[in-house]
Enzyme design. Sequence first.
Site, PDB file in Angstrom:
ATOM      1  N   TYR A   1     -37.135 -32.600 -26.313  1.00  0.00           N
ATOM      2  CA  TYR A   1     -37.627 -33.508 -27.359  1.00  0.00           C
ATOM      3  C   TYR A   1     -36.489 -34.023 -28.239  1.00  0.00           C
ATOM      4  O   TYR A   1     -36.723 -34.562 -29.314  1.00  0.00           O
ATOM      5  CB  TYR A   1     -38.641 -32.787 -28.261  1.00  0.00           C
ATOM      6  CG  TYR A   1     -40.042 -32.636 -27.699  1.00  0.00           C
ATOM      7  CD1 TYR A   1     -40.256 -32.169 -26.408  1.00  0.00           C
ATOM      8  CD2 TYR A   1     -41.156 -32.928 -28.475  1.00  0.00           C
ATOM      9  CE1 TYR A   1     -41.543 -32.005 -25.903  1.00  0.00           C
ATOM     10  CE2 TYR A   1     -42.448 -32.765 -27.987  1.00  0.00           C
ATOM     11  CZ  TYR A   1     -42.629 -32.301 -26.702  1.00  0.00           C
ATOM     12  OH  TYR A   1     -43.908 -32.132 -26.215  1.00  0.00           O
TER      13      TYR A   1
ATOM     14  N   LYS B   1     -36.182 -22.378 -16.260  1.00  0.00           N
ATOM     15  CA  LYS B   1     -36.276 -22.863 -14.885  1.00  0.00           C
ATOM     16  C   LYS B   1     -34.853 -22.875 -14.343  1.00  0.00           C
ATOM     17  O   LYS B   1     -34.332 -23.895 -13.882  1.00  0.00           O
ATOM     18  CB  LYS B   1     -36.915 -24.263 -14.863  1.00  0.00           C
ATOM     19  CG  LYS B   1     -37.206 -24.810 -13.479  1.00  0.00           C
ATOM     20  CD  LYS B   1     -38.196 -23.994 -12.656  1.00  0.00           C
ATOM     21  CE  LYS B   1     -38.261 -24.523 -11.232  1.00  0.00           C
ATOM     22  NZ  LYS B   1     -39.024 -23.628 -10.343  1.00  0.00           N
TER      23      LYS B   1
ATOM     24  N   ASP C   1     -42.802 -22.097 -13.719  1.00  0.00           N
ATOM     25  CA  ASP C   1     -43.897 -22.228 -12.740  1.00  0.00           C
ATOM     26  C   ASP C   1     -44.604 -20.898 -12.525  1.00  0.00           C
ATOM     27  O   ASP C   1     -45.836 -20.796 -12.558  1.00  0.00           O
ATOM     28  CB  ASP C   1     -43.382 -22.832 -11.413  1.00  0.00           C
ATOM     29  CG  ASP C   1     -42.118 -22.170 -10.892  1.00  0.00           C
ATOM     30  OD1 ASP C   1     -41.513 -21.354 -11.609  1.00  0.00           O
ATOM     31  OD2 ASP C   1     -41.723 -22.463  -9.740  1.00  0.00           O
TER      32      ASP C   1
ATOM     33  N   ASP D   1     -44.608 -26.500 -25.077  1.00  0.00           N
ATOM     34  CA  ASP D   1     -45.720 -27.433 -25.275  1.00  0.00           C
ATOM     35  C   ASP D   1     -46.755 -27.260 -24.171  1.00  0.00           C
ATOM     36  O   ASP D   1     -47.955 -27.136 -24.425  1.00  0.00           O
ATOM     37  CB  ASP D   1     -45.187 -28.875 -25.281  1.00  0.00           C
ATOM     38  CG  ASP D   1     -46.311 -29.890 -25.383  1.00  0.00           C
ATOM     39  OD1 ASP D   1     -47.192 -29.710 -26.233  1.00  0.00           O
ATOM     40  OD2 ASP D   1     -46.308 -30.851 -24.596  1.00  0.00           O
TER      41      ASP D   1
ATOM     42  N   ASP E   1     -50.790 -25.363 -24.275  1.00  0.00           N
ATOM     43  CA  ASP E   1     -52.093 -25.936 -23.904  1.00  0.00           C
ATOM     44  C   ASP E   1     -52.781 -25.025 -22.893  1.00  0.00           C
ATOM     45  O   ASP E   1     -54.002 -24.847 -22.933  1.00  0.00           O
ATOM     46  CB  ASP E   1     -51.940 -27.356 -23.324  1.00  0.00           C
ATOM     47  CG  ASP E   1     -52.262 -28.438 -24.357  1.00  0.00           C
ATOM     48  OD1 ASP E   1     -51.890 -28.251 -25.533  1.00  0.00           O
ATOM     49  OD2 ASP E   1     -52.893 -29.449 -23.994  1.00  0.00           O
TER      50      ASP E   1
HETATM   51  C1  IPM Z   1     -48.247 -30.527 -29.732  1.00  0.00           C
HETATM   52  C2  IPM Z   1     -48.455 -31.945 -29.317  1.00  0.00           C
HETATM   53  C3  IPM Z   1     -47.213 -32.765 -29.657  1.00  0.00           C
HETATM   54  C4  IPM Z   1     -46.034 -32.155 -28.960  1.00  0.00           C
HETATM   55  C5  IPM Z   1     -47.341 -34.241 -29.269  1.00  0.00           C
HETATM   56  C6  IPM Z   1     -48.548 -34.870 -29.927  1.00  0.00           C
HETATM   57  C7  IPM Z   1     -46.084 -35.017 -29.532  1.00  0.00           C
HETATM   58  O1  IPM Z   1     -48.772 -32.021 -27.959  1.00  0.00           O
HETATM   59  O2  IPM Z   1     -48.025 -30.263 -30.917  1.00  0.00           O
HETATM   60  O3  IPM Z   1     -48.300 -29.647 -28.860  1.00  0.00           O
HETATM   61  O4  IPM Z   1     -45.803 -32.406 -27.780  1.00  0.00           O
HETATM   62  O5  IPM Z   1     -45.319 -31.386 -29.609  1.00  0.00           O
HETATM   63 MN    MN Z   2     -48.979 -30.101 -26.996  1.00  0.00          MN
END
Ligand code: IPM
Ligand code: MN
Length: 348
Positions: A135, A185, A218, A242, A246
């Site tokens: 990022y 990785k 992975d 990130d 999720d």
């Molecule tokens: C998160 C979100 C953000 C990220 C996006 C919205 C830029 O997905 O906070 O996990 O990737 O950091």
């Molecule tokens: Mn995210």
Amino acid sequence: MKRYSIALIPGDGIGVDVIDAALPVLDAAGQRFGFALDTQSFPWSCRYYLEHGAMMPADGIDRLRGFDAIFLGAVGWPQTVPDAVSLHGLLLPIRKAFNQYANIRPHRLLAGVEGPLKASGFDILCIRENTEGEYAGAGGRVHQGAANEVAVETAIFTRAGVERILRFAFEQARLRRKHVTSVTKSNAQKYSMVFWDEMTRAVAADYPDIAVSHMHIDAMAARMVMAPESLDVVVASNLFGDILTDLGAAIQGGLGYAASANVCPDRSAPSMFEPVHGSAPDIAGQGVANPIAAIWSGAMMLDHLGEGAAAAAVLRAIEAVTARGIGVRPRSHSTAAIAAAVGAALAE
Ligand code: IPM
Ligand code: MN
């Protein structure tokens, strides 16, 4: 009475719904534990962008700097503002400008919440590097639209940046089950990820009491599904963290439960607390978003402010409510009803 100054950025979509719902719960915690939150709300959002041509004013960062913490709902409304514009105009600059290099995301099942897995006893703390890596924003495009177009986006890993997030993860492990899993990785990415592995070994030498595992991203994705209870603290780069968080949200029952803290550990700037779920345009404004992720993020904020007992009480109240089946399925209860139940449980 102690007072804390909190900048509110409800932002877009259900960010507004959940911040509205979560604040009274945090205020109730303040009443019970003897502190007050002095809030100031900033309308910075995609709506703001359409009016002003920017996600926040030019001095936005300076205006936030003096607050004790930032409580953010969600940023993004891709129907009107491209995500890459809105996120690089508000959320991501705050993380970087305030050196919030540690993104902390807990993943465990709340009482009464059923995840998609058979495993239920997992308790993972994901520590995501939050200011550099994939990022970093280093890159560019040339020959746009032409056949010879080139797009470059370079991940940046600095010794200082990698070392500090690893140290942070090892310190967190000391407060927990004393196990760090470092995710890279390095079998494919032979510069940055091999460097990260080396740094992990170097930092680990200072923490002989902490067990260390190295995993590739992975294999880690599979492990979080197959054996999540084998994990304690997980530390990863910005993009890997990130993605894994999720996945972590999914195994804990959904994005509606996933809390996060963007922490500036040296406290030279405010830290920012936000649910992981995003603005969810499809259900925005309907009063059905689950506020638990936001309330839990608020509890992390109270903890950061030094109100650990209040934070623990908020979490107990959340679980008292979910244990009774409230907020455990999409749309089972309204946003307001879930938050009110948590507030009531907190007062008991
Ligand atoms: C998160 C979100 C953000 C990220 C996006 C919205 C830029 O997905 O906070 O996990 O990737 O950091
Ligand atoms: Mn995210």
